[in-house]
Design a protein around this motif. Structure first.
Motif, PDB file in Angstrom:
ATOM      1  N   PHE A  49      32.151  41.656 -15.566  1.00  0.00           N
ATOM      2  CA  PHE A  49      33.130  41.086 -14.661  1.00  0.00           C
ATOM      3  C   PHE A  49      32.408  40.085 -13.775  1.00  0.00           C
ATOM      4  N   MET A  50      33.183  39.189 -13.130  1.00  0.00           N
ATOM      5  CA  MET A  50      32.590  38.167 -12.273  1.00  0.00           C
ATOM      6  C   MET A  50      33.025  38.345 -10.822  1.00  0.00           C
ATOM      7  N   THR A  51      32.177  37.857  -9.929  1.00  0.00           N
ATOM      8  CA  THR A  51      32.546  37.782  -8.525  1.00  0.00           C
ATOM      9  C   THR A  51      33.503  36.598  -8.353  1.00  0.00           C
ATOM     10  N   LYS A  52      34.240  36.581  -7.255  1.00  0.00           N
ATOM     11  CA  LYS A  52      35.187  35.483  -7.019  1.00  0.00           C
ATOM     12  C   LYS A  52      34.475  34.161  -6.745  1.00  0.00           C
ATOM     13  N   LYS A  53      33.340  34.229  -6.050  1.00  0.00           N
ATOM     14  CA  LYS A  53      32.552  33.032  -5.740  1.00  0.00           C
ATOM     15  C   LYS A  53      31.120  33.248  -6.217  1.00  0.00           C
ATOM     16  N   PRO A  54      30.464  32.183  -6.671  1.00  0.00           N
ATOM     17  CA  PRO A  54      29.073  32.334  -7.106  1.00  0.00           C
ATOM     18  C   PRO A  54      28.130  32.634  -5.935  1.00  0.00           C
ATOM     19  N   HIS A  55      27.112  33.377  -6.221  1.00  0.00           N
ATOM     20  CA  HIS A  55      26.065  33.697  -5.250  1.00  0.00           C
ATOM     21  C   HIS A  55      25.393  32.391  -4.819  1.00  0.00           C
ATOM     22  N   THR A  56      24.911  32.330  -3.584  1.00  0.00           N
ATOM     23  CA  THR A  56      24.283  31.108  -3.067  1.00  0.00           C
ATOM     24  C   THR A  56      23.012  30.729  -3.817  1.00  0.00           C
ATOM     25  N   GLU A  57      22.360  31.681  -4.481  1.00  0.00           N
ATOM     26  CA  GLU A  57      21.112  31.405  -5.202  1.00  0.00           C
ATOM     27  C   GLU A  57      21.331  30.974  -6.654  1.00  0.00           C
ATOM     28  N   CYS A  58      22.577  30.899  -7.102  1.00  0.00           N
ATOM     29  CA  CYS A  58      22.847  30.613  -8.519  1.00  0.00           C
ATOM     30  C   CYS A  58      22.318  29.266  -8.973  1.00  0.00           C
ATOM     31  N   ASN A  59      22.485  28.235  -8.157  1.00  0.00           N
ATOM     32  CA  ASN A  59      21.980  26.913  -8.560  1.00  0.00           C
ATOM     33  C   ASN A  59      20.496  26.969  -8.879  1.00  0.00           C
TER      34      ASN A  59
END
Length: 159
Positions: free
Chosen positions: A134-144
Motif C-alpha cells: 500500500f502507499m502513503t497519501k504523500k511521498p516521504h520528504t527523503e524520496c527524491n
C-alpha cells in the motif's frame, strides 16, 4: 549402511513431494512511502495487512479456491493451499492495510501470480509471491534523494 540410508531418505523426499497435497504460499506486504510501487530504503514492512489468494479456472474465470491471510510482525504472510491447481490461475492481492496513513492500494502492481502445481520444474511445496503493498497519501520528504541515489531521477527532478 549410511549410503543406503541416504538413498532411502532422498527417495522418500522425492516421493513425498510427488504426492504433496498442499502448498505453502509466502509473501511480503510493505508500505511504500515514496509512492513508486517498488521497495526502496524508506520502505517499511506492514504487519497486520490482509491479503487474499484466489484461484480461478483459465477457461471461464470461475473461482475455485480462495483463502485470506494476515501479515505477521515482519510484514510476511504464509497461507496453506490444498490441492493441485495446474489448470488454474492463482493470484495473491492486497485486501486491507493495517495502517491509516498507508492505506492506498497500488495502481499497477496489485496482484502477484503464483504457480501451484508440481509441473513447473520447481521442487518443494513452498511458493513465493512477489511483494505487494500500500502507499502513503504523500511521498516521504527523503524520496527524491533515495530515488536519485538509485538512479531513477536526475538531480534536477522533484516529486
Amino acid at each position: 549402511m549410511a549410503k543406503s540410508y541416504l538413498i532411502a531418505l532422498c527417495f522418500y523426499s522425492i516421493l513425498s513431494y510427488a504426492y504433496a497435497d498442499s502448498w505453502m504460499v509466502e509473501g511480503k506486504v510493505y508500505c511504500d512511502s515514496c509512492r513508486v510501487e517498488f521497495e526502496t530504503k524508506l520502505t517499511q514492512s506492514l504487519p497486520g495487512a490482509t491479503v487474499r489468494l484466489e484461484c480461478r479456472e483459465r477457461d471461464n474465470g470461475t473461482v475455485t479456491y480462495t483463502v485470506e491471510g494476515i501479515s505477521d510482525s515482519k510484514g510476511s504472510y504464509h497461507m496453506e493451499v490444498p490441492g493441485e491447481h495446474e489448470d488454474e490461475i492463482c493470484e495473491v492481492k492486497t485486501v486491507k492495510s493495517s495502517r491509516e496513513d498507508c492505506g492506498e492500494p497500488f495502481k499497477g502492481n496489485v496482484r502477484a501470480r503464483i504457480l501451484l502445481t508440481k509441473n513447473v520444474g520447481v521442487l518443494g511445496r513452498r511458493r513465493f509471491a512477489n511483494p505487494l503493498g500500500f502507499m502513503t497519501k504523500k511521498p516521504h520528504t527523503e524520496c527524491n534523494k533515495v530515488l536519485e541515489d538509485m538512479g531513477f531521477l536526475p538531480s534536477e527532478v522533484e516529486l
